[in-house]
Motif scaffolding. Structure first.
Motif, mmCIF file in Angstrom:
data_model
loop_
_atom_site.group_PDB
_atom_site.id
_atom_site.type_symbol
_atom_site.label_atom_id
_atom_site.label_comp_id
_atom_site.label_asym_id
_atom_site.label_seq_id
_atom_site.Cartn_x
_atom_site.Cartn_y
_atom_site.Cartn_z
ATOM 1 N N CYS A 147 45.950 30.985 24.352
ATOM 2 C CA CYS A 147 44.685 31.428 24.929
ATOM 3 C C CYS A 147 44.961 32.179 26.231
ATOM 4 C CB CYS A 147 43.780 30.235 25.216
ATOM 5 S SG CYS A 147 43.398 29.259 23.749
ATOM 6 N N TYR A 148 44.208 33.253 26.422
ATOM 7 C CA TYR A 148 44.437 34.127 27.577
ATOM 8 C C TYR A 148 43.154 34.328 28.370
ATOM 9 C CZ TYR A 148 48.672 35.197 25.005
ATOM 10 O OH TYR A 148 49.858 35.086 24.336
ATOM 11 N N SER A 149 43.358 34.569 29.676
ATOM 12 C CA SER A 149 42.240 34.864 30.575
ATOM 13 C C SER A 149 41.940 36.364 30.530
ATOM 14 C CB SER A 149 42.598 34.450 32.007
ATOM 15 O OG SER A 149 43.620 35.287 32.498
ATOM 16 N N LYS A 150 40.923 36.759 31.280
ATOM 17 C CA LYS A 150 40.539 38.163 31.380
ATOM 18 C C LYS A 150 41.698 39.025 31.887
ATOM 19 C CE LYS A 150 36.147 39.729 32.448
ATOM 20 N NZ LYS A 150 35.004 39.860 33.341
ATOM 21 N N SER A 151 42.533 38.453 32.763
ATOM 22 C CA SER A 151 43.677 39.182 33.321
ATOM 23 C C SER A 151 44.918 39.101 32.418
ATOM 24 C CB SER A 151 44.003 38.665 34.725
ATOM 25 O OG SER A 151 44.418 37.310 34.640
ATOM 26 N N GLU A 152 44.732 38.624 31.165
ATOM 27 C CA GLU A 152 45.816 38.494 30.183
ATOM 28 C C GLU A 152 46.832 37.404 30.532
ATOM 29 O OE1 GLU A 152 46.276 40.208 27.137
ATOM 30 O OE2 GLU A 152 44.260 40.979 27.461
ATOM 31 N N GLU A 153 46.473 36.512 31.448
ATOM 32 C CA GLU A 153 47.348 35.399 31.813
ATOM 33 C C GLU A 153 47.241 34.317 30.740
ATOM 34 O OE1 GLU A 153 47.677 31.876 35.206
ATOM 35 O OE2 GLU A 153 46.177 33.444 35.414
ATOM 36 N N LEU A 154 48.381 33.800 30.292
ATOM 37 C CA LEU A 154 48.402 32.698 29.338
ATOM 38 C C LEU A 154 47.891 31.444 30.048
ATOM 39 C CD1 LEU A 154 49.254 31.581 26.528
ATOM 40 C CD2 LEU A 154 51.464 31.036 27.586
ATOM 41 N N ILE A 155 46.809 30.866 29.532
ATOM 42 C CA ILE A 155 46.264 29.664 30.187
ATOM 43 C C ILE A 155 46.260 28.441 29.266
ATOM 44 C CG2 ILE A 155 44.917 30.866 31.945
ATOM 45 C CD1 ILE A 155 42.449 30.595 30.221
ATOM 46 N N TYR A 156 46.624 28.627 27.988
ATOM 47 C CA TYR A 156 46.734 27.482 27.080
ATOM 48 C C TYR A 156 47.711 27.846 25.965
ATOM 49 C CZ TYR A 156 45.814 24.139 23.384
ATOM 50 O OH TYR A 156 45.971 23.186 22.415
ATOM 51 N N SER A 157 48.517 26.883 25.564
ATOM 52 C CA SER A 157 49.397 27.033 24.409
ATOM 53 C C SER A 157 49.434 25.705 23.668
ATOM 54 C CB SER A 157 50.806 27.436 24.838
ATOM 55 O OG SER A 157 51.673 27.392 23.721
ATOM 56 N N SER A 158 49.357 25.772 22.352
ATOM 57 C CA SER A 158 49.447 24.543 21.555
ATOM 58 C C SER A 158 50.899 24.080 21.412
ATOM 59 C CB SER A 158 48.843 24.767 20.168
ATOM 60 O OG SER A 158 49.554 25.778 19.476
ATOM 61 N N LYS A 159 51.861 24.926 21.803
ATOM 62 C CA LYS A 159 53.272 24.568 21.663
ATOM 63 C C LYS A 159 53.876 23.938 22.910
ATOM 64 C CE LYS A 159 56.200 26.940 19.136
ATOM 65 N NZ LYS A 159 56.999 28.055 18.596
ATOM 66 N N PHE A 160 53.370 24.324 24.069
ATOM 67 C CA PHE A 160 53.954 23.806 25.312
ATOM 68 C C PHE A 160 52.892 23.799 26.406
ATOM 69 C CE2 PHE A 160 54.875 28.324 24.888
ATOM 70 C CZ PHE A 160 54.324 28.846 26.041
ATOM 71 N N PRO A 161 53.065 22.941 27.409
ATOM 72 C CA PRO A 161 52.093 22.894 28.507
ATOM 73 C C PRO A 161 52.161 24.170 29.355
ATOM 74 C CG PRO A 161 53.811 21.234 28.823
ATOM 75 C CD PRO A 161 54.106 21.935 27.544
ATOM 76 N N VAL A 162 51.007 24.628 29.769
ATOM 77 C CA VAL A 162 50.930 25.803 30.637
ATOM 78 C C VAL A 162 50.414 25.341 31.985
ATOM 79 C CG1 VAL A 162 49.782 28.024 31.014
ATOM 80 C CG2 VAL A 162 50.470 27.339 28.704
ATOM 81 N N HIS A 163 51.141 25.667 33.010
ATOM 82 C CA HIS A 163 50.738 25.286 34.369
ATOM 83 C C HIS A 163 50.111 26.489 35.026
ATOM 84 C CE1 HIS A 163 52.871 21.557 33.830
ATOM 85 N NE2 HIS A 163 53.931 22.251 33.421
ATOM 86 N N LYS A 164 48.877 26.331 35.460
ATOM 87 C CA LYS A 164 48.190 27.426 36.138
ATOM 88 C C LYS A 164 48.790 27.638 37.512
ATOM 89 C CE LYS A 164 43.728 27.064 33.866
ATOM 90 N NZ LYS A 164 42.294 27.004 34.064
ATOM 91 N N LYS A 165 48.792 28.891 37.899
ATOM 92 C CA LYS A 165 49.299 29.220 39.232
ATOM 93 C C LYS A 165 48.334 28.715 40.284
ATOM 94 C CE LYS A 165 51.413 33.473 37.603
ATOM 95 N NZ LYS A 165 51.332 34.935 37.636
ATOM 96 N N VAL A 166 48.882 28.073 41.280
ATOM 97 C CA VAL A 166 48.069 27.565 42.377
ATOM 98 C C VAL A 166 48.236 28.518 43.557
ATOM 99 C CG1 VAL A 166 47.676 25.644 43.944
ATOM 100 C CG2 VAL A 166 48.396 25.193 41.596
ATOM 101 N N ILE A 167 47.129 29.022 44.043
ATOM 102 C CA ILE A 167 47.168 29.947 45.175
ATOM 103 C C ILE A 167 46.980 29.138 46.463
ATOM 104 C CG2 ILE A 167 46.086 31.938 46.269
ATOM 105 C CD1 ILE A 167 45.218 32.808 43.433
ATOM 106 N N VAL A 168 47.985 29.186 47.322
ATOM 107 C CA VAL A 168 47.931 28.457 48.579
ATOM 108 C C VAL A 168 47.472 29.420 49.677
ATOM 109 C CG1 VAL A 168 49.273 27.104 50.234
ATOM 110 C CG2 VAL A 168 49.831 26.999 47.815
ATOM 111 N N GLN A 169 46.502 29.001 50.432
ATOM 112 C CA GLN A 169 45.976 29.875 51.477
ATOM 113 C C GLN A 169 46.380 29.387 52.837
ATOM 114 O OE1 GLN A 169 41.898 30.865 51.098
ATOM 115 N NE2 GLN A 169 42.007 31.016 48.905
#
Length: 189
Positions: free
Chosen positions: A167-189
């Protein structure tokens, strides 16, 4: 007397023909889906969608344990039923708290067809691909109905294992996979 009997038979036949013709012109309704499942051990609780695609009618509905997609067809009297193939696929209901999607894959060996179906929960998901053969990824159709989103991919051939749904976001970032865990990028401010 015989004229009255013959006239009665002819009028009855015409009335039956008109009624059957009328029923065949009707599109399936939520009530039809509820009637189809009323004798199931776990009947439909809610019908999400009834639509015609490629000259075939489909419905998506849920019972207390699953969300189901099925094909509908009319019998010779014009009554709507599930096709001989029954349900195409189903996924569990209700979703777990952290689910981004719920999904399942099912195959119809006589037709040499596989169905990948699911409910999209994460609002960030805008595109879903399914690996239908080794290294071949195909886009799944996203189906929208009353604020809910589902996906469906019909593939020729048996279910390719392990199932790989991405599964992909609007920006084409992979946000879900049934084969392996996907870790979302955390933006630190």
């Amino acid at each position: 007397m015989t004229k009255k009997v013959v006239l009665g038979i002819v009028l009855t036949a015409m009335l039956c023909t008109l009624l059957i013709t009328y029923k065949h012109l009707q599109q399936p309704t939520e009530k039809d889906v509820m009637n189809i499942t009323k004798n199931w051990s776990d009947s439909a609780k809610e019908v999400y969608l009834i639509r015609e695609t490629d000259e075939q009618w489909q419905t998506i509905f849920r019972n207390s344990q699953s969300v189901i997609i099925a094909k509908l067809k009319q019998n010779w009297l014009g009554t709507w039923k599930l096709s001989e193939k029954g349900t195409l696929s189903s996924t569990y209901y209700p979703p777990l708290e952290d689910d981004q999607i719920t999904w399942s894959a099912s195959g119809k060996s006589k037709e040499n067809v596989s169905y990948y179906f699911g409910v999209i929960i994460d609002p960030e998901i805008v595109k879903i691909t399914v690996e239908t053969q080794k290294g071949i990824f195909e886009n799944a159709q996203i189906i929208k109905s009353d604020g809910l989103r589902f996906f469906l991919k019909k593939a020729h051939g048996p279910i390719y294992l392990p199932v790989n749904i991405s599964c992909y976001s609007k920006s084409e970032e992979l946000i879900y996979s049934s084969k392996f865990p996907v870790h979302k990028k955390v933006i630190v401010q």
